[in-house]
Design a protein around this motif. Structure first.
Motif, PDB file in Angstrom:
ATOM      1  N   TYR A 114       0.777  -1.164  -0.004  1.00  0.00           N
ATOM      2  CA  TYR A 114       0.061  -0.077  -0.149  1.00  0.00           C
ATOM      3  C   TYR A 114       0.953   1.251  -0.111  1.00  0.00           C
ATOM      4  CZ  TYR A 114      -3.429  -3.563   1.356  1.00  0.00           C
ATOM      5  OH  TYR A 114      -4.190  -4.557   1.487  1.00  0.00           O
ATOM      6  N   ILE A 115       1.812   1.117  -0.794  1.00  0.00           N
ATOM      7  CA  ILE A 115       2.797   2.356  -0.970  1.00  0.00           C
ATOM      8  C   ILE A 115       2.279   3.544  -1.790  1.00  0.00           C
ATOM      9  CG2 ILE A 115       5.037   3.163  -1.421  1.00  0.00           C
ATOM     10  CD1 ILE A 115       6.161   0.437  -0.610  1.00  0.00           C
ATOM     11  N   ASP A 116       2.291   4.662  -1.634  1.00  0.00           N
ATOM     12  CA  ASP A 116       1.871   5.633  -2.508  1.00  0.00           C
ATOM     13  C   ASP A 116       2.669   6.478  -3.241  1.00  0.00           C
ATOM     14  OD1 ASP A 116      -1.144   5.907  -2.323  1.00  0.00           O
ATOM     15  OD2 ASP A 116      -0.436   6.108  -0.110  1.00  0.00           O
ATOM     16  N   VAL A 117       4.155   6.553  -2.694  1.00  0.00           N
ATOM     17  CA  VAL A 117       5.203   7.284  -3.309  1.00  0.00           C
ATOM     18  C   VAL A 117       6.648   6.645  -2.885  1.00  0.00           C
ATOM     19  CG1 VAL A 117       6.431   9.533  -3.412  1.00  0.00           C
ATOM     20  CG2 VAL A 117       3.874   9.599  -2.993  1.00  0.00           C
ATOM     21  N   ILE A 118       7.491   6.497  -4.016  1.00  0.00           N
ATOM     22  CA  ILE A 118       8.691   6.286  -3.575  1.00  0.00           C
ATOM     23  C   ILE A 118       9.625   7.120  -4.338  1.00  0.00           C
ATOM     24  CG2 ILE A 118      10.486   4.429  -4.269  1.00  0.00           C
ATOM     25  CD1 ILE A 118       8.408   2.277  -4.609  1.00  0.00           C
ATOM     26  N   GLY A 119      10.504   7.777  -3.416  1.00  0.00           N
ATOM     27  CA  GLY A 119      11.570   8.709  -4.052  1.00  0.00           C
ATOM     28  C   GLY A 119      12.730   8.642  -2.990  1.00  0.00           C
ATOM     29  N   HIS A 120      13.670   9.459  -2.967  1.00  0.00           N
ATOM     30  CA  HIS A 120      14.873   9.386  -2.348  1.00  0.00           C
ATOM     31  C   HIS A 120      14.989  10.574  -1.594  1.00  0.00           C
ATOM     32  CE1 HIS A 120      18.761   8.090  -1.000  1.00  0.00           C
ATOM     33  NE2 HIS A 120      19.415   9.112  -1.628  1.00  0.00           N
ATOM     34  N   GLN A 121      14.978  10.253  -0.068  1.00  0.00           N
ATOM     35  CA  GLN A 121      14.990  11.560   0.663  1.00  0.00           C
ATOM     36  C   GLN A 121      16.285  12.113   0.856  1.00  0.00           C
ATOM     37  OE1 GLN A 121      12.326  11.800   2.852  1.00  0.00           O
ATOM     38  NE2 GLN A 121      12.995  13.696   3.943  1.00  0.00           N
ATOM     39  N   LEU A 122      16.146  13.655   0.675  1.00  0.00           N
ATOM     40  CA  LEU A 122      17.357  14.507   0.551  1.00  0.00           C
ATOM     41  C   LEU A 122      17.602  15.173   2.049  1.00  0.00           C
ATOM     42  CD1 LEU A 122      16.819  16.113  -2.712  1.00  0.00           C
ATOM     43  CD2 LEU A 122      18.499  14.530  -2.240  1.00  0.00           C
ATOM     44  N   PRO A 123      18.527  15.744   2.257  1.00  0.00           N
ATOM     45  CA  PRO A 123      18.599  16.509   3.650  1.00  0.00           C
ATOM     46  C   PRO A 123      17.563  17.694   3.920  1.00  0.00           C
ATOM     47  CG  PRO A 123      20.745  16.209   2.451  1.00  0.00           C
ATOM     48  CD  PRO A 123      19.836  15.865   1.697  1.00  0.00           C
ATOM     49  N   PRO A 124      17.282  17.932   4.784  1.00  0.00           N
ATOM     50  CA  PRO A 124      16.257  19.145   5.198  1.00  0.00           C
ATOM     51  C   PRO A 124      16.481  20.462   4.213  1.00  0.00           C
ATOM     52  CG  PRO A 124      17.040  18.351   7.261  1.00  0.00           C
ATOM     53  CD  PRO A 124      17.905  17.752   6.280  1.00  0.00           C
ATOM     54  N   THR A 125      15.507  20.903   3.469  1.00  0.00           N
ATOM     55  CA  THR A 125      15.841  21.990   2.693  1.00  0.00           C
ATOM     56  C   THR A 125      16.174  23.283   3.508  1.00  0.00           C
ATOM     57  OG1 THR A 125      13.198  22.426   3.128  1.00  0.00           O
ATOM     58  CG2 THR A 125      13.905  21.099   1.112  1.00  0.00           C
ATOM     59  N   SER A 193      -1.188  14.712   3.419  1.00  0.00           N
ATOM     60  CA  SER A 193      -2.307  13.837   2.773  1.00  0.00           C
ATOM     61  C   SER A 193      -2.105  12.528   3.456  1.00  0.00           C
ATOM     62  CB  SER A 193      -2.376  13.745   1.276  1.00  0.00           C
ATOM     63  OG  SER A 193      -2.605  15.083   0.795  1.00  0.00           O
ATOM     64  N   GLU A 194      -1.339  12.175   4.233  1.00  0.00           N
ATOM     65  CA  GLU A 194      -1.112  10.871   4.793  1.00  0.00           C
ATOM     66  C   GLU A 194      -0.795   9.811   3.987  1.00  0.00           C
ATOM     67  OE1 GLU A 194      -4.249  10.101   7.614  1.00  0.00           O
ATOM     68  OE2 GLU A 194      -3.420  11.499   8.939  1.00  0.00           O
ATOM     69  N   LEU A 195      -0.040  10.078   2.778  1.00  0.00           N
ATOM     70  CA  LEU A 195       0.368   9.120   1.665  1.00  0.00           C
ATOM     71  C   LEU A 195       1.474   8.461   2.306  1.00  0.00           C
ATOM     72  CD1 LEU A 195       0.156  11.567  -1.335  1.00  0.00           C
ATOM     73  CD2 LEU A 195      -1.673   9.874  -0.781  1.00  0.00           C
ATOM     74  N   LYS A 196       1.560   6.979   1.903  1.00  0.00           N
ATOM     75  CA  LYS A 196       2.472   6.031   2.447  1.00  0.00           C
ATOM     76  C   LYS A 196       3.781   6.325   1.521  1.00  0.00           C
ATOM     77  CE  LYS A 196       3.606   1.531   4.098  1.00  0.00           C
ATOM     78  NZ  LYS A 196       3.132   0.113   4.315  1.00  0.00           N
ATOM     79  N   TYR A 197       4.889   6.702   2.112  1.00  0.00           N
ATOM     80  CA  TYR A 197       6.133   6.910   1.572  1.00  0.00           C
ATOM     81  C   TYR A 197       7.192   5.894   1.750  1.00  0.00           C
ATOM     82  CZ  TYR A 197      10.286   9.701   0.237  1.00  0.00           C
ATOM     83  OH  TYR A 197      11.627   9.888  -0.345  1.00  0.00           O
ATOM     84  N   ALA A 198       7.830   5.596   0.817  1.00  0.00           N
ATOM     85  CA  ALA A 198       8.962   4.810   0.820  1.00  0.00           C
ATOM     86  C   ALA A 198      10.374   5.309   0.060  1.00  0.00           C
ATOM     87  CB  ALA A 198       8.717   3.458   0.288  1.00  0.00           C
ATOM     88  N   ASP A 199      11.520   4.773   0.539  1.00  0.00           N
ATOM     89  CA  ASP A 199      12.462   5.366   0.031  1.00  0.00           C
ATOM     90  C   ASP A 199      13.146   4.373  -0.980  1.00  0.00           C
ATOM     91  OD1 ASP A 199      15.660   6.235  -0.105  1.00  0.00           O
ATOM     92  OD2 ASP A 199      14.791   7.955   1.005  1.00  0.00           O
ATOM     93  N   LEU A 200      13.596   5.084  -2.006  1.00  0.00           N
ATOM     94  CA  LEU A 200      14.161   4.310  -3.266  1.00  0.00           C
ATOM     95  C   LEU A 200      15.230   3.180  -2.969  1.00  0.00           C
ATOM     96  CD1 LEU A 200      14.112   3.862  -6.390  1.00  0.00           C
ATOM     97  CD2 LEU A 200      15.788   5.900  -6.495  1.00  0.00           C
TER      98      LEU A 200
END
Length: 219
Positions: A114-125, A193-200
């Protein structure tokens, strides 16, 4: 389950075609489109599934181009989504991303977990990116990910477009000059929006060469 792969480009040459052909080896069950940004002129690609976009189309769907077109990666994905809403998942990658793992497998994992988004987390903006986001989000909520290759559910893209339309109204109402970059919008929206995020990194052997500003030679 239906999914598509969107191969994004604003130019075409032998090397880009090689990257495209490399990616196709790892897509067995998805539809593959080449998305052509012809904002700066037309170019020909010999392929049967072409999706043409340009800067003017963003203005036609109610979003500003003040913050740039190509560099807001959510823009081109939203345009594809609005044109082709019959997919459950949307995979996007830019023309300089080298694929060496099963895209089918990653999409299947999204469905199973039930993952909505996969991206690669970056350091704080920080710096200009944070400044652009503050009028729309405040200070402490903003996060940012790298989306040179990314995976989205239909729900996620619907949320992105809705958020952008709201931001456009805020911009007009308060006559703001700032406009948040897509890398921050897509990641921060997961929280709002409480989308489930996972890291690449959870789906790759390594991301040693996954950089937005550094190229690597193909062995």
């Amino acid at each position: 389950m239906k999914y598509d792969v969107i191969f994004k480009c604003h130019q075409w040459n032998d090397l880009i075609e090689e990257m495209f052909d490399q990616m196709r080896k790892f897509v067995l069950n998805g539809d593959i489109y080449i998305q052509i940004d012809n904002t700066n002129g037309d170019f020909n690609v010999n392929y049967d599934k072409i999706h043409v976009i340009n800067k003017k189309m963003i203005e036609e769907i109610g979003l500003p181009t003040h913050g740039g077109f190509w560099y807001n990666g959510d823009y081109s994905t939203i345009l594809f989504f609005l044109d082709k809403r019959n997919y459950d998942y949307y995979v996007t990658l830019e023309y300089d991303v080298f694929v060496s793992n099963s895209i089918d497998g990653i999409v299947n994992s999204m469905k199973e977990n039930y993952i909505d988004v996969i991206g690669h987390q970056l350091p704080p903006t920080d710096g200009p990116h944070l400044k652009e986001c503050i009028p729309y989000y405040g200070v402490n909520i903003v996060e940012k990910s790298l989306f040179c290759i990314s995976f989205f559910s239909k729900l996620a893209l619907s949320c992105f477009y809705s958020r952008r339309l709201l931001q456009s109204k805020i911009r007009d109402k308060y006559r703001l000059n700032e406009w948040p970059i897509g890398e921050a919008v897509m990641r921060t929206e997961c929280k709002i929006s409480e989308l489930k995020y996972a890291d690449l990194e959870d789906f790759c052997d390594n991301l040693d060469h996954y950089e937005w500003n550094k190229g690597s030679l193909i062995d």
